[in-house]
Write a protein that holds these residues in place. Structure first.
Motif, PDB file in Angstrom:
ATOM      1  N   UNK A  23       0.815  -1.207   0.000  1.00  0.00           N
ATOM      2  CA  UNK A  23       0.000   0.000   0.000  1.00  0.00           C
ATOM      3  C   UNK A  23       0.851   1.260   0.000  1.00  0.00           C
ATOM      4  N   UNK A  24       2.115   1.151  -0.358  1.00  0.00           N
ATOM      5  CA  UNK A  24       2.965   2.329  -0.462  1.00  0.00           C
ATOM      6  C   UNK A  24       2.550   3.163  -1.672  1.00  0.00           C
ATOM      7  N   UNK A  25       2.711   4.490  -1.600  1.00  0.00           N
ATOM      8  CA  UNK A  25       2.261   5.352  -2.687  1.00  0.00           C
ATOM      9  C   UNK A  25       2.851   5.022  -4.059  1.00  0.00           C
ATOM     10  N   UNK A  26       4.147   4.682  -4.129  1.00  0.00           N
ATOM     11  CA  UNK A  26       4.772   4.452  -5.426  1.00  0.00           C
ATOM     12  C   UNK A  26       4.162   3.276  -6.190  1.00  0.00           C
ATOM     13  N   UNK A  27       4.068   2.069  -5.605  1.00  0.00           N
ATOM     14  CA  UNK A  27       3.464   0.973  -6.359  1.00  0.00           C
ATOM     15  C   UNK A  27       1.979   1.195  -6.645  1.00  0.00           C
ATOM     16  N   UNK A  28       1.276   1.839  -5.722  1.00  0.00           N
ATOM     17  CA  UNK A  28      -0.143   2.112  -5.963  1.00  0.00           C
ATOM     18  C   UNK A  28      -0.289   3.102  -7.121  1.00  0.00           C
ATOM     19  N   UNK A  29       0.545   4.135  -7.137  1.00  0.00           N
ATOM     20  CA  UNK A  29       0.490   5.117  -8.220  1.00  0.00           C
ATOM     21  C   UNK A  29       0.826   4.502  -9.569  1.00  0.00           C
ATOM     22  N   UNK A  30       1.835   3.645  -9.611  1.00  0.00           N
ATOM     23  CA  UNK A  30       2.218   2.993 -10.870  1.00  0.00           C
ATOM     24  C   UNK A  30       1.110   2.068 -11.372  1.00  0.00           C
ATOM     25  N   UNK A  31       0.465   1.360 -10.441  1.00  0.00           N
ATOM     26  CA  UNK A  31      -0.616   0.457 -10.824  1.00  0.00           C
ATOM     27  C   UNK A  31      -1.825   1.230 -11.339  1.00  0.00           C
ATOM     28  N   UNK A  32      -2.151   2.347 -10.693  1.00  0.00           N
ATOM     29  CA  UNK A  32      -3.264   3.169 -11.163  1.00  0.00           C
ATOM     30  C   UNK A  32      -2.962   3.785 -12.528  1.00  0.00           C
ATOM     31  N   UNK A  33      -1.717   4.154 -12.745  1.00  0.00           N
ATOM     32  CA  UNK A  33      -1.302   4.670 -14.058  1.00  0.00           C
ATOM     33  C   UNK A  33      -1.508   3.602 -15.126  1.00  0.00           C
ATOM     34  N   UNK A  34      -1.125   2.371 -14.825  1.00  0.00           N
ATOM     35  CA  UNK A  34      -1.296   1.262 -15.778  1.00  0.00           C
ATOM     36  C   UNK A  34      -2.776   0.990 -16.059  1.00  0.00           C
ATOM     37  N   UNK A  35      -3.581   0.948 -15.003  1.00  0.00           N
ATOM     38  CA  UNK A  35      -5.009   0.677 -15.170  1.00  0.00           C
ATOM     39  C   UNK A  35      -5.700   1.792 -15.942  1.00  0.00           C
ATOM     40  N   UNK A  36      -5.356   3.034 -15.626  1.00  0.00           N
ATOM     41  CA  UNK A  36      -5.967   4.173 -16.315  1.00  0.00           C
ATOM     42  C   UNK A  36      -5.597   4.170 -17.796  1.00  0.00           C
ATOM     43  N   UNK A  37      -4.355   3.811 -18.125  1.00  0.00           N
ATOM     44  CA  UNK A  37      -3.939   3.748 -19.523  1.00  0.00           C
ATOM     45  C   UNK A  37      -4.667   2.629 -20.270  1.00  0.00           C
ATOM     46  N   UNK A  38      -4.921   1.515 -19.591  1.00  0.00           N
ATOM     47  CA  UNK A  38      -5.677   0.439 -20.226  1.00  0.00           C
ATOM     48  C   UNK A  38      -7.087   0.909 -20.572  1.00  0.00           C
ATOM     49  N   UNK A  39      -7.728   1.592 -19.633  1.00  0.00           N
ATOM     50  CA  UNK A  39      -9.071   2.115 -19.882  1.00  0.00           C
ATOM     51  C   UNK A  39      -9.050   3.146 -21.005  1.00  0.00           C
ATOM     52  N   UNK A  40      -8.086   4.048 -20.971  1.00  0.00           N
ATOM     53  CA  UNK A  40      -8.006   5.087 -21.998  1.00  0.00           C
ATOM     54  C   UNK A  40      -7.790   4.484 -23.388  1.00  0.00           C
ATOM     55  N   UNK A  41      -6.957   3.437 -23.472  1.00  0.00           N
ATOM     56  CA  UNK A  41      -6.732   2.785 -24.763  1.00  0.00           C
ATOM     57  C   UNK A  41      -7.991   2.131 -25.307  1.00  0.00           C
ATOM     58  N   UNK A  42      -8.760   1.506 -24.421  1.00  0.00           N
ATOM     59  CA  UNK A  42     -10.006   0.861 -24.853  1.00  0.00           C
ATOM     60  C   UNK A  42     -11.045   1.902 -25.269  1.00  0.00           C
ATOM     61  N   UNK A  43     -11.077   3.032 -24.584  1.00  0.00           N
ATOM     62  CA  UNK A  43     -11.990   4.113 -24.974  1.00  0.00           C
ATOM     63  C   UNK A  43     -11.598   4.666 -26.342  1.00  0.00           C
ATOM     64  N   UNK A  44     -10.300   4.825 -26.589  1.00  0.00           N
ATOM     65  CA  UNK A  44      -9.838   5.309 -27.892  1.00  0.00           C
ATOM     66  C   UNK A  44     -10.236   4.370 -29.008  1.00  0.00           C
ATOM     67  N   UNK A  45     -10.120   3.053 -28.778  1.00  0.00           N
ATOM     68  CA  UNK A  45     -10.538   2.075 -29.784  1.00  0.00           C
ATOM     69  C   UNK A  45     -12.039   2.162 -30.035  1.00  0.00           C
ATOM     70  N   UNK A  46     -12.795   2.443 -28.986  1.00  0.00           N
ATOM     71  CA  UNK A  46     -14.253   2.583 -29.091  1.00  0.00           C
ATOM     72  C   UNK A  46     -14.621   3.825 -29.916  1.00  0.00           C
ATOM     73  N   UNK A  47     -13.903   4.913 -29.669  1.00  0.00           N
ATOM     74  CA  UNK A  47     -14.138   6.156 -30.431  1.00  0.00           C
ATOM     75  C   UNK A  47     -13.866   5.923 -31.912  1.00  0.00           C
ATOM     76  N   UNK A  48     -12.741   5.279 -32.219  1.00  0.00           N
ATOM     77  CA  UNK A  48     -12.395   4.962 -33.597  1.00  0.00           C
ATOM     78  C   UNK A  48     -11.928   6.161 -34.390  1.00  0.00           C
ATOM     79  N   UNK A  49     -11.639   5.940 -35.648  1.00  0.00           N
ATOM     80  CA  UNK A  49     -11.079   6.975 -36.514  1.00  0.00           C
ATOM     81  C   UNK A  49     -12.106   7.670 -37.373  1.00  0.00           C
ATOM     82  N   UNK A  50     -13.362   7.251 -37.303  1.00  0.00           N
ATOM     83  CA  UNK A  50     -14.373   7.856 -38.193  1.00  0.00           C
ATOM     84  C   UNK A  50     -14.700   9.282 -37.778  1.00  0.00           C
TER      85      UNK A  50
END
Length: 203
Positions: free
Chosen positions: A176-203
């Protein structure tokens, strides 16, 4: 020195002396940690040639709504089914909703090639509009897992249809130290953002 002036001087000295102990008791909140946590796009927008866009290909991304527990720069911890706490010695550089909005904008622009204007820029009125709710963004204490959940909504000019979709990512943490929690949240947030970008698409 007149008697009146001397009386005023003594009175001012006594007031100042009385204020000294009080000054030591005043607190403006906890001392901030030496560093602040933020989110960094895994797929950032690359520097290079200028791009052109129009309303039809631009995408507006609003700051997501969120429950009151996320309306702070502190890192939320789900301590139990009905209890909330905050991670010790950890603060975000901005509110989680603002950080997530900026990450979504950067990732969508980088992955789709579409222009995502700043929320303060009114020169473009995008035909595609993304809004949503950031319902989870923190540490599941009992499960030792960070969770990011975003409910997105897409509306398009000229269409009566509203598209909605939930995106969620979980990443385990070893402590529960800030550094590993912050890195994990960064990873999870990027996964969500990537999936949202794929949903938006290029059209």
């Amino acid at each position: 020195m007149t008697a009146k002036f001397a009386s005023l001087l003594v009175r001012a000295t006594l007031i100042g002396a009385a204020a000294l102990p009080l000054a030591g008791c005043i607190s403006f909140g906890p001392k901030p940690p030496p560093t602040l946590m933020s989110l960094h796009a895994i797929s950032p927008l690359a520097a290079g040639a200028a791009r052109t866009s129009d309303d039809a290909h631009a995408v507006s991304v609003t700051v997501p709504a969120a429950p009151p527990t996320l309306g702070t720069q502190r890192v939320m911890v789900q301590a139990g089914p009905n209890s909330i706490a905050y991670l010790k010695n950890a603060l975000w550089a901005a509110s989680p909703t603002v950080l997530m909005r900026n990450l979504l904008a950067e990732t969508i622009s980088a992955k789709t090639g579409r222009f995502v204007p700043d929320t303060r820029f009114t020169g473009v009125q995008p035909d595609t509009r993304l809004s949503g709710t950031l319902s989870e963004f923190g540490l599941d204490g009992p499960g030792m897992t960070v969770v990011v959940t975003y409910d997105g909504t897409i509306t398009r000019s000229g269409s009566t249809q509203i598209e909605t979709r939930r995106f969620s990512a979980r990443v385990p943490v070893a402590s529960e130290d800030p550094q590993p929690v912050g890195m994990a949240l960064d990873q999870a947030a990027n996964q969500v953002a990537g999936e949202v970008a794929d949903w938006i698409g290029t059209r």
